[in-house]
Motif scaffolding. Structure first.
Motif, short mmCIF file in Angstrom:
data_model
loop_
_atom_site.label_atom_id
_atom_site.label_comp_id
_atom_site.label_asym_id
_atom_site.label_seq_id
_atom_site.Cartn_x
_atom_site.Cartn_y
_atom_site.Cartn_z
N ASP A 152 -13.06 3.14 2.53
CA ASP A 152 -12.46 2.20 1.58
C ASP A 152 -12.33 2.82 0.20
OD1 ASP A 152 -12.45 -0.29 3.33
OD2 ASP A 152 -14.58 0.23 3.38
N TRP A 153 -11.40 2.22 -0.58
CA TRP A 153 -11.23 2.56 -1.99
C TRP A 153 -11.63 1.34 -2.83
CZ3 TRP A 153 -9.94 7.40 -3.61
CH2 TRP A 153 -9.30 8.25 -2.71
N SER A 154 -12.14 1.60 -4.03
CA SER A 154 -12.42 0.52 -4.98
C SER A 154 -12.13 1.01 -6.39
CB SER A 154 -13.87 0.04 -4.87
OG SER A 154 -14.76 1.10 -5.20
N PHE A 155 -11.64 0.11 -7.23
CA PHE A 155 -11.33 0.47 -8.62
C PHE A 155 -12.59 0.54 -9.46
CE2 PHE A 155 -7.05 -1.41 -7.65
CZ PHE A 155 -6.33 -0.24 -7.85
N VAL A 156 -12.56 1.41 -10.45
CA VAL A 156 -13.61 1.49 -11.46
C VAL A 156 -13.01 0.94 -12.74
CG1 VAL A 156 -15.18 2.97 -12.75
CG2 VAL A 156 -14.64 3.51 -10.36
N GLY A 157 -13.38 -0.29 -13.10
CA GLY A 157 -12.78 -0.93 -14.27
C GLY A 157 -11.94 -2.12 -13.86
N LYS A 158 -11.98 -3.18 -14.67
CA LYS A 158 -11.30 -4.42 -14.32
C LYS A 158 -9.80 -4.37 -14.59
CE LYS A 158 -15.37 -7.27 -15.27
NZ LYS A 158 -15.93 -8.39 -16.06
N GLU A 159 -9.33 -3.41 -15.38
CA GLU A 159 -7.92 -3.39 -15.75
C GLU A 159 -7.01 -3.07 -14.56
OE1 GLU A 159 -9.65 0.70 -16.25
OE2 GLU A 159 -10.20 -1.34 -16.80
N ASP A 160 -7.58 -2.57 -13.47
CA ASP A 160 -6.74 -2.20 -12.34
C ASP A 160 -6.73 -3.25 -11.23
OD1 ASP A 160 -6.07 0.35 -13.42
OD2 ASP A 160 -8.07 1.03 -12.87
N GLN A 161 -7.37 -4.40 -11.45
CA GLN A 161 -7.48 -5.38 -10.38
C GLN A 161 -6.15 -6.00 -9.98
OE1 GLN A 161 -10.34 -5.80 -8.68
NE2 GLN A 161 -10.99 -4.10 -9.98
N LYS A 162 -5.14 -5.87 -10.81
CA LYS A 162 -3.82 -6.41 -10.43
C LYS A 162 -3.16 -5.60 -9.33
CE LYS A 162 -1.50 -3.82 -14.14
NZ LYS A 162 -2.72 -3.21 -14.68
N LEU A 163 -3.62 -4.37 -9.13
CA LEU A 163 -3.11 -3.54 -8.04
C LEU A 163 -3.89 -3.84 -6.75
CD1 LEU A 163 -2.85 -0.19 -10.02
CD2 LEU A 163 -1.00 -1.79 -9.51
N LYS A 164 -3.22 -3.70 -5.63
CA LYS A 164 -3.85 -4.05 -4.35
C LYS A 164 -4.31 -2.80 -3.61
CE LYS A 164 -3.20 -6.81 -0.17
NZ LYS A 164 -4.45 -7.56 -0.40
N LEU B 254 -2.46 7.87 9.01
CA LEU B 254 -2.31 6.43 8.79
C LEU B 254 -1.84 6.20 7.36
CD1 LEU B 254 -5.63 5.18 10.47
CD2 LEU B 254 -3.44 5.73 11.54
N THR B 255 -0.91 5.27 7.19
CA THR B 255 -0.31 5.05 5.88
C THR B 255 -0.32 3.57 5.54
OG1 THR B 255 1.17 6.91 6.27
CG2 THR B 255 1.71 5.46 4.43
N TYR B 256 -0.60 3.30 4.26
CA TYR B 256 -0.52 1.92 3.75
C TYR B 256 0.17 1.94 2.39
CZ TYR B 256 -1.86 -2.42 1.44
OH TYR B 256 -1.83 -3.60 0.73
N THR B 257 1.21 1.14 2.27
CA THR B 257 1.95 1.00 1.00
C THR B 257 2.16 -0.48 0.73
OG1 THR B 257 3.12 3.07 1.44
CG2 THR B 257 4.01 1.64 -0.28
N HIS B 258 1.71 -0.93 -0.44
CA HIS B 258 1.83 -2.35 -0.77
C HIS B 258 3.09 -2.64 -1.57
CE1 HIS B 258 0.81 -6.09 -3.12
NE2 HIS B 258 0.53 -6.47 -1.88
N GLY B 259 3.67 -1.62 -2.21
CA GLY B 259 4.87 -1.83 -3.01
C GLY B 259 4.61 -1.93 -4.49
N ASP B 260 3.35 -1.75 -4.88
CA ASP B 260 3.03 -1.83 -6.32
C ASP B 260 2.93 -0.45 -6.94
OD1 ASP B 260 0.74 -0.93 -5.14
OD2 ASP B 260 -0.50 -2.64 -5.67
N GLY B 261 3.32 0.58 -6.18
CA GLY B 261 3.30 1.93 -6.74
C GLY B 261 2.18 2.80 -6.22
N LEU B 262 1.29 2.26 -5.39
CA LEU B 262 0.19 3.05 -4.81
C LEU B 262 0.46 3.29 -3.33
CD1 LEU B 262 -3.00 1.42 -6.40
CD2 LEU B 262 -1.76 3.46 -7.15
N ILE B 263 0.31 4.54 -2.91
CA ILE B 263 0.50 4.91 -1.50
C ILE B 263 -0.81 5.53 -1.01
CG2 ILE B 263 1.79 6.33 0.12
CD1 ILE B 263 4.13 6.27 -1.84
N PHE B 264 -1.28 5.03 0.11
CA PHE B 264 -2.54 5.52 0.68
C PHE B 264 -2.26 6.19 2.02
CE2 PHE B 264 -3.59 2.03 -2.11
CZ PHE B 264 -4.70 2.47 -2.80
N GLU B 265 -2.82 7.37 2.19
CA GLU B 265 -2.71 8.09 3.45
C GLU B 265 -4.10 8.46 3.96
OE1 GLU B 265 -0.25 11.50 3.14
OE2 GLU B 265 1.61 10.38 2.81
N ARG B 266 -4.30 8.33 5.25
CA ARG B 266 -5.57 8.72 5.87
C ARG B 266 -5.26 9.61 7.06
NH1 ARG B 266 -9.11 3.85 6.28
NH2 ARG B 266 -9.36 4.48 4.11
N VAL B 267 -5.61 10.88 6.93
CA VAL B 267 -5.38 11.85 8.01
C VAL B 267 -6.69 12.01 8.77
CG1 VAL B 267 -4.68 14.18 8.61
CG2 VAL B 267 -3.63 13.03 6.64
#
Length: 574
Positions: free
Chosen positions: A125-137, A160-173
């Motif tokens: 899993d990923w998690s943000f450090v800081g509250k300013e990024d909570q609007k991103l999924k 494996l790929t996950y894209t929410h459309g908010d500008g962040l792309i996640f890949e898991r090889v």
């Protein structure tokens, strides 16, 4: 003479206390843990409040595997699948190991989906450090990932790929080798207009404390890790759910690993050795939910850039050669300590390799045990000879010793003085019969430990009625070793090999000088019977080793007694 007897009695008492502790305290406690776990499986369990532990529902394993899209795992040694919901490794069976000795029985199941009561899985899993990024999924346990292929196999990784459309792309090889090692590379691509800071978490979560029926003080089963070159073994009952448990939280470590160990199986996280990682053991023992966690340091990903992290997960059998190979290949510390070699590690590990090599030569692990026992006897032949020769001379002196004891029964000082004069005249050292045995004790305990923890002995057949050297002798004297058509109850189950072992111990005692004290003589007489009942619950391989060692000792001691008797006759003739 009294000093020798007292020392020998003390040794027997220590052995009796250790075995008694195992049989009357540790074994019932372990059985009670298994009973509690089985009872918990039949009840509806309340899921913990902590978001990182526990699934959302309860299903059978078959229902869980059919309820979500999956990528198959197919290698010569592993069969399973990756759950695209959460991109978790939660379905794994070990093809080379079966549940029973029947070749048609099911393979051993190691990992199980998170919605099953006996869940055991790896998540990332990923998690943000800081509250300013909570609007991103960010992707979570319920996120459905897209896969680049349908099957993960050796040489054919899956992305494996996950894209929410908010500008962040996640890949898991995810990659897997020909054995049991997974390589997981998580990459994040930042196409937003801001710099973000994240942390990555790799976690192995387990529901239910899996403990073998014969663990106890001989073997550790539970959470384990080598952190900062130091081995940490944490029992399930010691894992308490806390925010930052000081005794089970380690910050900024390198070249370390952490996981769960069973008697023969291991699931472990090996973080990137080049990066600092926070490792922790967490859990809720009341709800039987436990986890080991590897958290990365905060990672800044600037706008228009990407960042990645690579971890390894070992999920499979505890094969020493593989553990040593991965330790050297990946550069982390002491992976071989996943096998509980105990305090005398420097002796038990070479003994393990010796048994493995011998088994490769003779093709039978039971025969390998017999040969290694002979080699151990040869190694300690001079010491054992000295011990048996001393006991033989003490035995021949029994009439003189008893006469002195009767003559000075009321005068302790004169009795001791007369005994010392007799020892000096006959050139006998009462302690020489015990000291060699004390020196040999750690070696033979190490061999005992190796036989207990060796995966190679699991389901390994011997000759005759023993089809599994890691299980107790299947026969029972109560049904005349299978001739009568009923099954003997477990508490009274005494097999053929434990009986043979008890007889050999009784014969060996008959060759030793008999205690003059009636209480000591009674204890000596009861000891073989007590150990026969105790060894009835032990793996057959251990009982065979002990029996064979007794037989070799009897042959050696009887030979020395004959030689001493001949020597005495020659002296008398002169």
């Amino acid at each position: 003479m009294n000093e020798q007897r007292n020392l020998f009695v003390a040794i027997l008492l220590v052995v009796g206390i250790l075995f008694g502790f195992q049989y009357f305290y540790e074994r019932p406690k372990t059985l009670e843990q298994q009973k509690s776990f089985e009872t918990a499986q039949k009840l509806e369990s309340e899921k913990p409040a902590a978001p990182t532990l526990g699934g959302s529902s309860e299903q059978s394993r078959e229902e869980a595997l059919q309820s979500s899209a999956r990528v198959a795992i197919d290698t010569p040694k592993i069969k399973g699948s990756i759950n695209l919901r959460g991109a978790m490794i939660d379905d794994l069976s070990l093809l080379e190991y079966r549940e029973t000795t029947d070749p048609s029985s099911k393979p051993v199941v190691l990992l199980t989906p998170d919605t099953v009561k006996t869940a055991y899985f790896g998540s990332f899993d990923w998690s943000f450090v800081g509250k300013e990024d909570q609007k991103l999924k960010l992707p979570g346990k319920d996120t459905v990932w897209q896969a680049s292929g349908q099957t993960l196999s050796v040489g054919s990784p899956v992305t494996l790929t996950y894209t929410h459309g908010d500008g962040l792309i996640f890949e898991r090889v995810i990659e897997i080798d020909e054995n049991y090692m997974f390589k997981i590379t998580d990459k994040i691509v930042n196409r937003t207009k801001e710099t973000i800071t994240l942390k990555h978490r790799t976690m192995v979560e387990r529901h239910g404390a899996a403990v073998s029926s014969q663990g106890g003080f001989i073997l550790h089963e539970g959470a384990i890790g080598v952190i900062g070159s130091k081995l940490h073994e944490v029992d399930y009952e010691d894992l308490k759910e806390q925010t930052k448990p000081q005794e089970t939280y380690f910050e900024g470590v390198q070249k370390s690993w952490i996981g769960f160990t069973d008697k023969y199986w291991l699931t472990a996280i090996i973080p990137d050795v080049a990066k600092q990682t926070n490792l922790s053991f967490v859990g809720n023992h009341d709800k039987k939910i436990y986890a080991v966690i590897a958290d990365s340091q905060p990672m800044q990903v600037a706008s228009g850039s990407e960042s990645s992290i690579t971890n390894h997960v070992y999920a499979g059998a505890k094969i020493l050669e593989l553990l040593d190979m991965y330790e050297a290949k990946l550069g982390f510390d002491k992976f071989d300590l996943a096998i509980d070699f105990g305090w005398f590690y420097f002796l038990t590990k070479p003994l393990h390799y010796a048994l493995k090599i011998m088994n490769g030569w003779v093709g039978n692990f039971g025969i390998a045990i017999l040969i290694i026992t002979i080699l151990m006897k040869v190694l300690f032949f001079p010491l054992a000879n000295k011990s048996y020769r001393s006991m033989s001379r003490m035995r021949s002196m029994q009439p003189k010793i008893q006469a002195i004891q009767e003559r000075y029964a009321g005068d302790r000082m004169k009795l001791n003085q007369a005994m010392m004069e007799l020892y000096q005249k006959e050139k006998i050292n009462p302690m020489s019969g015990c000291l060699p045995m004390i020196i040999q004790a750690p070696i033979f305990f190490c061999l005992y430990k190796v036989l207990y923890v060796s995966l190679e002995m699991r389901h390994a057949p011997f000759y005759g009625w023993v089809h599994d050297l890691s299980a107790p002798d299947p026969t029972s004297i109560l049904n005349l070793f299978g001739l009568l058509p009923f099954h003997a109850p477990d508490f009274a189950h005494i097999g053929a090999w434990p009986i043979i072992m008890g007889v050999t111990m009784w014969l060996q005692q008959k060759l030793n000088p008999q205690p003059a004290d009636k209480a000591q003589a009674m204890m000596f007489m009861i000891m073989p019977l007590f150990l026969t009942f105790l060894f009835a619950t032990f793996p057959a391989g251990l009982v065979i080793y002990w029996t064979w060692s007794n037989i070799l000792g009897i042959i050696q001691q009887w030979t020395i007694m004959r030689m001493e008797a001949n020597r005495q006759q020659v002296v008398i003739k002169k």
